[in-house]
Scaffold this motif. Structure first.
Motif, PDB file in Angstrom:
ATOM      1  N   LEU A  20      64.596  47.746  33.514  1.00  0.00           N
ATOM      2  CA  LEU A  20      65.516  47.221  34.517  1.00  0.00           C
ATOM      3  C   LEU A  20      65.258  47.833  35.883  1.00  0.00           C
ATOM      4  O   LEU A  20      65.143  47.124  36.894  1.00  0.00           O
ATOM      5  N   HIS A  21      65.144  49.166  35.934  1.00  0.00           N
ATOM      6  CA  HIS A  21      64.902  49.829  37.207  1.00  0.00           C
ATOM      7  C   HIS A  21      63.536  49.452  37.785  1.00  0.00           C
ATOM      8  O   HIS A  21      63.385  49.317  39.001  1.00  0.00           O
ATOM      9  N   GLY A  22      62.555  49.279  36.932  1.00  0.00           N
ATOM     10  CA  GLY A  22      61.232  48.867  37.396  1.00  0.00           C
ATOM     11  C   GLY A  22      61.244  47.462  37.974  1.00  0.00           C
ATOM     12  O   GLY A  22      60.628  47.190  39.005  1.00  0.00           O
ATOM     13  N   LYS A  23      61.968  46.562  37.323  1.00  0.00           N
ATOM     14  CA  LYS A  23      62.050  45.191  37.825  1.00  0.00           C
ATOM     15  C   LYS A  23      62.784  45.141  39.161  1.00  0.00           C
ATOM     16  O   LYS A  23      62.394  44.400  40.062  1.00  0.00           O
ATOM     17  N   ILE A  24      63.838  45.928  39.294  1.00  0.00           N
ATOM     18  CA  ILE A  24      64.568  45.964  40.558  1.00  0.00           C
ATOM     19  C   ILE A  24      63.684  46.525  41.664  1.00  0.00           C
ATOM     20  O   ILE A  24      63.660  46.001  42.783  1.00  0.00           O
ATOM     21  N   ALA A  25      62.924  47.572  41.357  1.00  0.00           N
ATOM     22  CA  ALA A  25      62.031  48.158  42.349  1.00  0.00           C
ATOM     23  C   ALA A  25      60.936  47.168  42.766  1.00  0.00           C
ATOM     24  O   ALA A  25      60.625  47.032  43.957  1.00  0.00           O
ATOM     25  N   MET A  26      60.353  46.468  41.794  1.00  0.00           N
ATOM     26  CA  MET A  26      59.317  45.486  42.121  1.00  0.00           C
ATOM     27  C   MET A  26      59.880  44.344  42.961  1.00  0.00           C
ATOM     28  O   MET A  26      59.251  43.882  43.903  1.00  0.00           O
ATOM     29  N   MET A  27      61.070  43.887  42.614  1.00  0.00           N
ATOM     30  CA  MET A  27      61.688  42.816  43.389  1.00  0.00           C
ATOM     31  C   MET A  27      62.021  43.287  44.804  1.00  0.00           C
ATOM     32  O   MET A  27      61.861  42.552  45.768  1.00  0.00           O
ATOM     33  N   GLY A  28      62.447  44.543  44.941  1.00  0.00           N
ATOM     34  CA  GLY A  28      62.736  45.092  46.260  1.00  0.00           C
ATOM     35  C   GLY A  28      61.488  45.190  47.123  1.00  0.00           C
ATOM     36  O   GLY A  28      61.501  44.838  48.307  1.00  0.00           O
ATOM     37  N   LEU A  29      60.392  45.646  46.524  1.00  0.00           N
ATOM     38  CA  LEU A  29      59.135  45.727  47.272  1.00  0.00           C
ATOM     39  C   LEU A  29      58.609  44.347  47.644  1.00  0.00           C
ATOM     40  O   LEU A  29      58.118  44.132  48.751  1.00  0.00           O
ATOM     41  N   SER A  30      58.725  43.402  46.730  1.00  0.00           N
ATOM     42  CA  SER A  30      58.245  42.058  47.041  1.00  0.00           C
ATOM     43  C   SER A  30      59.115  41.404  48.108  1.00  0.00           C
ATOM     44  O   SER A  30      58.607  40.657  48.945  1.00  0.00           O
ATOM     45  N   THR A  31      60.407  41.717  48.134  1.00  0.00           N
ATOM     46  CA  THR A  31      61.274  41.185  49.180  1.00  0.00           C
ATOM     47  C   THR A  31      60.913  41.780  50.531  1.00  0.00           C
ATOM     48  O   THR A  31      60.907  41.080  51.544  1.00  0.00           O
ATOM     49  N   ALA A  32      60.599  43.072  50.556  1.00  0.00           N
ATOM     50  CA  ALA A  32      60.186  43.702  51.812  1.00  0.00           C
ATOM     51  C   ALA A  32      58.904  43.060  52.338  1.00  0.00           C
ATOM     52  O   ALA A  32      58.786  42.783  53.539  1.00  0.00           O
ATOM     53  N   LEU A  33      57.962  42.808  51.453  1.00  0.00           N
ATOM     54  CA  LEU A  33      56.724  42.142  51.873  1.00  0.00           C
ATOM     55  C   LEU A  33      56.985  40.707  52.309  1.00  0.00           C
ATOM     56  O   LEU A  33      56.361  40.208  53.245  1.00  0.00           O
ATOM     57  N   GLN A  34      57.912  40.047  51.633  1.00  0.00           N
ATOM     58  CA  GLN A  34      58.253  38.673  51.999  1.00  0.00           C
ATOM     59  C   GLN A  34      58.870  38.625  53.390  1.00  0.00           C
ATOM     60  O   GLN A  34      58.574  37.721  54.170  1.00  0.00           O
ATOM     61  N   ILE A  35      59.705  39.600  53.716  1.00  0.00           N
ATOM     62  CA  ILE A  35      60.295  39.653  55.053  1.00  0.00           C
ATOM     63  C   ILE A  35      59.210  39.884  56.091  1.00  0.00           C
ATOM     64  O   ILE A  35      59.199  39.267  57.153  1.00  0.00           O
ATOM     65  N   HIS A  36      58.290  40.775  55.774  1.00  0.00           N
ATOM     66  CA  HIS A  36      57.239  41.114  56.726  1.00  0.00           C
ATOM     67  C   HIS A  36      56.192  40.011  56.874  1.00  0.00           C
ATOM     68  O   HIS A  36      55.800  39.675  57.997  1.00  0.00           O
ATOM     69  N   LEU A  37      55.770  39.444  55.763  1.00  0.00           N
ATOM     70  CA  LEU A  37      54.668  38.479  55.798  1.00  0.00           C
ATOM     71  C   LEU A  37      55.100  37.027  55.698  1.00  0.00           C
ATOM     72  O   LEU A  37      54.312  36.130  55.971  1.00  0.00           O
ATOM     73  N   GLY A  38      56.306  36.767  55.276  1.00  0.00           N
ATOM     74  CA  GLY A  38      56.734  35.394  55.030  1.00  0.00           C
ATOM     75  C   GLY A  38      56.362  34.975  53.624  1.00  0.00           C
ATOM     76  O   GLY A  38      55.635  35.669  52.911  1.00  0.00           O
ATOM     77  N   ARG A  39      56.878  33.840  53.198  1.00  0.00           N
ATOM     78  CA  ARG A  39      56.608  33.381  51.822  1.00  0.00           C
ATOM     79  C   ARG A  39      55.160  32.978  51.623  1.00  0.00           C
ATOM     80  O   ARG A  39      54.598  33.122  50.551  1.00  0.00           O
ATOM     81  N   THR A  40      54.522  32.444  52.660  1.00  0.00           N
ATOM     82  CA  THR A  40      53.142  31.990  52.506  1.00  0.00           C
ATOM     83  C   THR A  40      52.129  33.091  52.763  1.00  0.00           C
ATOM     84  O   THR A  40      50.953  32.919  52.482  1.00  0.00           O
ATOM     85  N   GLY A  41      52.564  34.223  53.321  1.00  0.00           N
ATOM     86  CA  GLY A  41      51.651  35.316  53.611  1.00  0.00           C
ATOM     87  C   GLY A  41      51.109  35.292  55.016  1.00  0.00           C
ATOM     88  O   GLY A  41      50.327  36.155  55.389  1.00  0.00           O
ATOM     89  N   GLU A  42      51.515  34.313  55.811  1.00  0.00           N
ATOM     90  CA  GLU A  42      51.028  34.222  57.181  1.00  0.00           C
ATOM     91  C   GLU A  42      52.067  34.650  58.199  1.00  0.00           C
ATOM     92  O   GLU A  42      51.772  34.768  59.376  1.00  0.00           O
ATOM     93  N   GLY A  43      53.301  34.864  57.773  1.00  0.00           N
ATOM     94  CA  GLY A  43      54.340  35.350  58.655  1.00  0.00           C
ATOM     95  C   GLY A  43      54.911  34.314  59.597  1.00  0.00           C
ATOM     96  O   GLY A  43      55.614  34.652  60.533  1.00  0.00           O
ATOM     97  N   GLU A  44      54.650  33.039  59.369  1.00  0.00           N
ATOM     98  CA  GLU A  44      55.091  32.006  60.298  1.00  0.00           C
ATOM     99  C   GLU A  44      56.391  31.331  59.879  1.00  0.00           C
ATOM    100  O   GLU A  44      57.121  30.837  60.714  1.00  0.00           O
ATOM    101  N   ASP A  45      56.678  31.264  58.607  1.00  0.00           N
ATOM    102  CA  ASP A  45      57.845  30.531  58.149  1.00  0.00           C
ATOM    103  C   ASP A  45      59.111  31.381  58.276  1.00  0.00           C
ATOM    104  O   ASP A  45      59.064  32.588  58.224  1.00  0.00           O
ATOM    105  N   PRO A  46      60.254  30.735  58.459  1.00  0.00           N
ATOM    106  CA  PRO A  46      61.504  31.504  58.527  1.00  0.00           C
ATOM    107  C   PRO A  46      61.827  32.119  57.168  1.00  0.00           C
ATOM    108  O   PRO A  46      61.564  31.526  56.131  1.00  0.00           O
TER     109      PRO A  46
END
Length: 75
Positions: A20-46
């Motif tokens: 459970l803690h590992g899944k929460i940590a992975m989801m938190g890191l992926s959300t941080a990357l999603q905020i930084h890079l965007g969903r497509t990885g180019e950082g252009e989408d809202p």
């Protein structure tokens, strides 16, 4: 899609609490990357973040800040 793969990897962990803690940590890191890079990885989408992703990000940030605080105290 990559977030799902990371969460699927965590299913191999035997301890339910650690899983459970590992899944929460992975989801938190992926959300941080999603905020930084965007969903497509180019950082252009809202960025639209679901409340579960936001909660995972806040939990991960809290755990990291506590780890840094513990490191400073032990130093």
């Amino acid at each position: 899609m990559r977030t799902r793969e990371l969460l699927r990897i965590m299913n191999c962990v035997q301890c339910n609490k650690c899983r459970l803690h590992g899944k929460i940590a992975m989801m938190g890191l992926s959300t941080a990357l999603q905020i930084h890079l965007g969903r497509t990885g180019e950082g252009e989408d809202p960025n639209r973040i679901h409340r579960v992703e936001l909660a995972a990000l806040m939990t991960t940030l809290y755990k990291v800040s506590r780890a840094v605080q513990f490191y400073k105290e032990m130093r």
